[in-house]
Design an enzyme around this catalytic site. Structure first.
Site, mmCIF file in Angstrom:
data_model
loop_
_atom_site.group_PDB
_atom_site.id
_atom_site.type_symbol
_atom_site.label_atom_id
_atom_site.label_comp_id
_atom_site.label_asym_id
_atom_site.label_seq_id
_atom_site.Cartn_x
_atom_site.Cartn_y
_atom_site.Cartn_z
ATOM 1 N N THR A 72 0.837 -1.206 0.000
ATOM 2 C CA THR A 72 0.000 0.000 0.000
ATOM 3 C C THR A 72 0.869 1.251 0.000
ATOM 4 O O THR A 72 0.679 2.167 -0.811
ATOM 5 C CB THR A 72 -0.929 -0.007 1.235
ATOM 6 O OG1 THR A 72 -1.713 -1.200 1.183
ATOM 7 C CG2 THR A 72 -1.829 1.215 1.264
ATOM 8 N N ASN A 151 -5.385 -9.377 -7.882
ATOM 9 C CA ASN A 151 -5.488 -10.094 -6.621
ATOM 10 C C ASN A 151 -6.815 -10.822 -6.441
ATOM 11 O O ASN A 151 -6.937 -11.704 -5.609
ATOM 12 C CB ASN A 151 -5.284 -9.133 -5.443
ATOM 13 C CG ASN A 151 -6.148 -7.900 -5.551
ATOM 14 O OD1 ASN A 151 -6.063 -7.152 -6.519
ATOM 15 N ND2 ASN A 151 -6.995 -7.697 -4.577
ATOM 16 N N GLN A 179 1.124 -9.237 -6.202
ATOM 17 C CA GLN A 179 0.649 -10.623 -6.351
ATOM 18 C C GLN A 179 1.478 -11.403 -7.367
ATOM 19 O O GLN A 179 1.209 -12.571 -7.619
ATOM 20 C CB GLN A 179 -0.831 -10.642 -6.775
ATOM 21 C CG GLN A 179 -1.790 -10.077 -5.740
ATOM 22 C CD GLN A 179 -1.993 -10.993 -4.534
ATOM 23 O OE1 GLN A 179 -1.570 -12.151 -4.526
ATOM 24 N NE2 GLN A 179 -2.634 -10.473 -3.496
ATOM 25 N N SER A 199 5.574 -6.565 -1.829
ATOM 26 C CA SER A 199 5.163 -6.721 -0.434
ATOM 27 C C SER A 199 5.651 -8.066 0.091
ATOM 28 O O SER A 199 5.672 -9.056 -0.645
ATOM 29 C CB SER A 199 3.630 -6.647 -0.360
ATOM 30 O OG SER A 199 3.198 -6.846 0.956
ATOM 31 N N HIS A 201 4.427 -9.892 2.850
ATOM 32 C CA HIS A 201 3.561 -10.872 3.528
ATOM 33 C C HIS A 201 2.774 -11.776 2.583
ATOM 34 O O HIS A 201 2.062 -12.673 3.032
ATOM 35 C CB HIS A 201 2.638 -10.174 4.542
ATOM 36 C CG HIS A 201 1.515 -9.387 3.968
ATOM 37 N ND1 HIS A 201 0.221 -9.819 4.032
ATOM 38 C CD2 HIS A 201 1.474 -8.200 3.343
ATOM 39 C CE1 HIS A 201 -0.566 -8.913 3.469
ATOM 40 N NE2 HIS A 201 0.182 -7.913 3.047
ATOM 41 N N THR A 237 13.339 5.487 10.751
ATOM 42 C CA THR A 237 14.256 4.390 11.061
ATOM 43 C C THR A 237 13.790 3.117 10.355
ATOM 44 O O THR A 237 12.619 2.736 10.451
ATOM 45 C CB THR A 237 14.307 4.157 12.586
ATOM 46 O OG1 THR A 237 14.715 5.386 13.190
ATOM 47 C CG2 THR A 237 15.270 3.045 12.963
ATOM 48 N N CYS A 327 -9.701 -6.040 1.998
ATOM 49 C CA CYS A 327 -10.251 -4.765 2.474
ATOM 50 C C CYS A 327 -11.758 -4.703 2.282
ATOM 51 O O CYS A 327 -12.446 -4.047 3.019
ATOM 52 C CB CYS A 327 -9.626 -3.595 1.731
ATOM 53 S SG CYS A 327 -7.969 -3.899 1.201
HETATM 54 C C1 LIG Z 1 -2.376 -6.258 -5.845
HETATM 55 C C2 LIG Z 1 -2.151 -5.732 -4.457
HETATM 56 N N1 LIG Z 1 -1.607 -4.511 -4.308
HETATM 57 C C3 LIG Z 1 -1.364 -4.007 -3.093
HETATM 58 C C4 LIG Z 1 -1.686 -4.695 -1.946
HETATM 59 C C5 LIG Z 1 -1.401 -4.079 -0.602
HETATM 60 O O1 LIG Z 1 -0.262 -4.662 -0.028
HETATM 61 P P1 LIG Z 1 0.011 -4.572 1.551
HETATM 62 O O2 LIG Z 1 -0.993 -5.480 2.207
HETATM 63 O O3 LIG Z 1 1.426 -5.045 1.713
HETATM 64 O O4 LIG Z 1 -0.154 -3.152 1.934
HETATM 65 C C6 LIG Z 1 -2.267 -5.962 -2.058
HETATM 66 C C7 LIG Z 1 -2.682 -6.726 -0.850
HETATM 67 O O5 LIG Z 1 -3.679 -7.393 -0.854
HETATM 68 C C8 LIG Z 1 -2.501 -6.495 -3.356
HETATM 69 O O6 LIG Z 1 -3.057 -7.702 -3.515
#
Ligand SMILES: Cc1ncc(COP(=O)(O)O)c(C=O)c1O
Length: 382
Positions: A72, A151, A179, A199, A201, A237, A327
């Site tokens: 994000t 996603n 993704q 990302s 996670h 930091t 979300c």
């Molecule tokens: C395509 C896509 N972009 C951005 C994000 C956001 O990533 P983060 O959860 O690391 O903020 C996601 C998370 O679901 C995603 O699937």
């Protein structure tokens, strides 16, 4: 029986190797990388090592990686940073209707500030047409932002062709590859991409860790001020432990990419075959392009059964799935992705996303598919 987790597109469990790589930075090696004493220097050395390793794995320079708090933030940094650094008179952005909200909402904010944004449509399988991108380009276009892998439905967008087009017109090209990392080859030395969001996670790394690749040719202005970390592009930091985990997760996942792809393909086919066998092939609709997609994400509609009802019943039956992006799940809103694909209402209102990971077994998928089918049959006879 253990609950079955089929929501790896939302997040993945932290792998033990990743956790192990993170631990020393919470215990013995807790220095601040900006401190000049030995504790700080040790943290700085480690941080440099993680950045070098990730840059090597991704095919870019270490100085082209900015560590962030996740996908994000990376998307926000890319969009606002490029628009702030735009040439005079350029006030137009091209993106698509099926981006993650971490791209759509910054674009909507730009519109509220007087910028113009074109949201490209997609076909019924969720693919953007390169011709549509070309037709949308204007002399005042300052940025093209497009996701690599969607996603919600897993479709793979034509990033290389769009990138070449962007290069031809001298327009910065941002790709949300959150993704795609670990699923598709990502060689930044080859891809015609200027800025890319990543990302941790989604690849068995920690939450709250990400990166933005910014090619050395791209002008991107900072938005977080207060320190000279990350070459003054993102003050604060550095989260050394999370970056350690992210670097380890990338190092782990890339050699496993093909194996993970094959495993996910098998699980996908098994899930579809089991559902079709029990429910009949007419009873399900698979959403998204069946060729141009990653196998890890399977979006299926069960016309006649609402998404919420099915997800609730699956949760009670210990199967974790989703309605699309994390979300929006929990709200009754229909997915903006499926809406953009212009699917019939009985399809958009009954879609469920199953997303597979390395820890899922064939037995789990068979069990989950049987549970889904049994719930559907029960709800249909009600
Ligand atoms: C395509 C896509 N972009 C951005 C994000 C956001 O990533 P983060 O959860 O690391 O903020 C996601 C998370 O679901 C995603 O699937």
């Amino acid at each position: 029986m253990e609950p079955i987790y089929l929501d790896h597109a939302a997040t993945t469990p932290v792998h033990p190797d990743v956790w192990e790589a993170m631990l020393p930075f919470y215990t013995a090696n807790y220095g601040n990388p900006s401190s000049t004493h030995s504790f700080g220097r040790a943290a700085r050395t480690a941080l440099n090592r993680f950045r070098d390793g990730m840059a090597r794995a991704l095919g870019c320079l270490p100085s082209e990686l900015v560590f962030t708090s996740g996908g994000t933030e990376s998307n926000n940094m890319a969009i606002f940073g490029i628009m702030d650094g735009r040439q005079p008179g350029k006030k137009h952005v091209i993106t698509t209707m099926i981006e993650h909200h971490a791209v759509l909402h910054p674009c909507e904010h730009l519109e509220s500030l007087g910028f113009e944004v074109t949201y490209l449509p997609v076909g019924p399988s969720g693919l953007v047409q390169v011709n549509d991108v070309e037709a949308a380009i204007r002399p005042e276009t300052a940025l093209i932002s497009m996701m690599y892998v969607n996603n919600e439905v897993g479709t793979i967008q034509p990033i290389e062709q769009v990138g070449r087009l962007a290069r031809k017109h001298g327009i910065p090209f941002h790709v949300d590859a959150v993704q795609a990392l670990g699923k598709l080859p990502l060689d930044l030395a080859q891809l015609p991409v200027d800025v890319m969001s990543l990302s941790a996670h989604k690849i068995y790394g920690p939450k709250g860790a990400g990166a933005l690749y910014v090619s050395k040719h791209t002008r991107l202005l900072p938005h977080v001020f207060g320190g000279s970390q990350e070459r003054k592009r993102r003050a604060g930091t550095e989260n050394v432990a999370a970056i350690a985990g992210f670097a380890r997760a990338v190092e782990r996942i890339l050699p496993l990419r093909e194996e993970s792809y094959k495993h996910a393909s098998e699980l996908r086919h098994l899930m579809i075959a089991t559902l079709e066998k029990q429910l009949g092939s007419d009873a399900i609709v698979i959403n998204g392009d069946q060729e141009q997609c990653v196998p890890h994400i399977l979006n299926i509609s069960f016309p006649g059964i609402s998404t919420e009802t099915l997800l609730m019943n699956l949760d009670l039956a210990d199967v974790a799935a989703a309605s699309g992006s994390a979300c929006t799940s929990g709200s009754l809103e229909v997915s903006h992705v499926l809406r953009a694909m212009q699917l019939p209402e009985n399809v958009t209102h009954s879609a469920v996303r199953f997303s597979f990971g390395m820890g899922n077994s064939r037995e789990q998928i068979e069990t989950a598919a049987h549970k889904v089918a049994t719930i559907i049959q029960r709800l249909r006879t009600k």
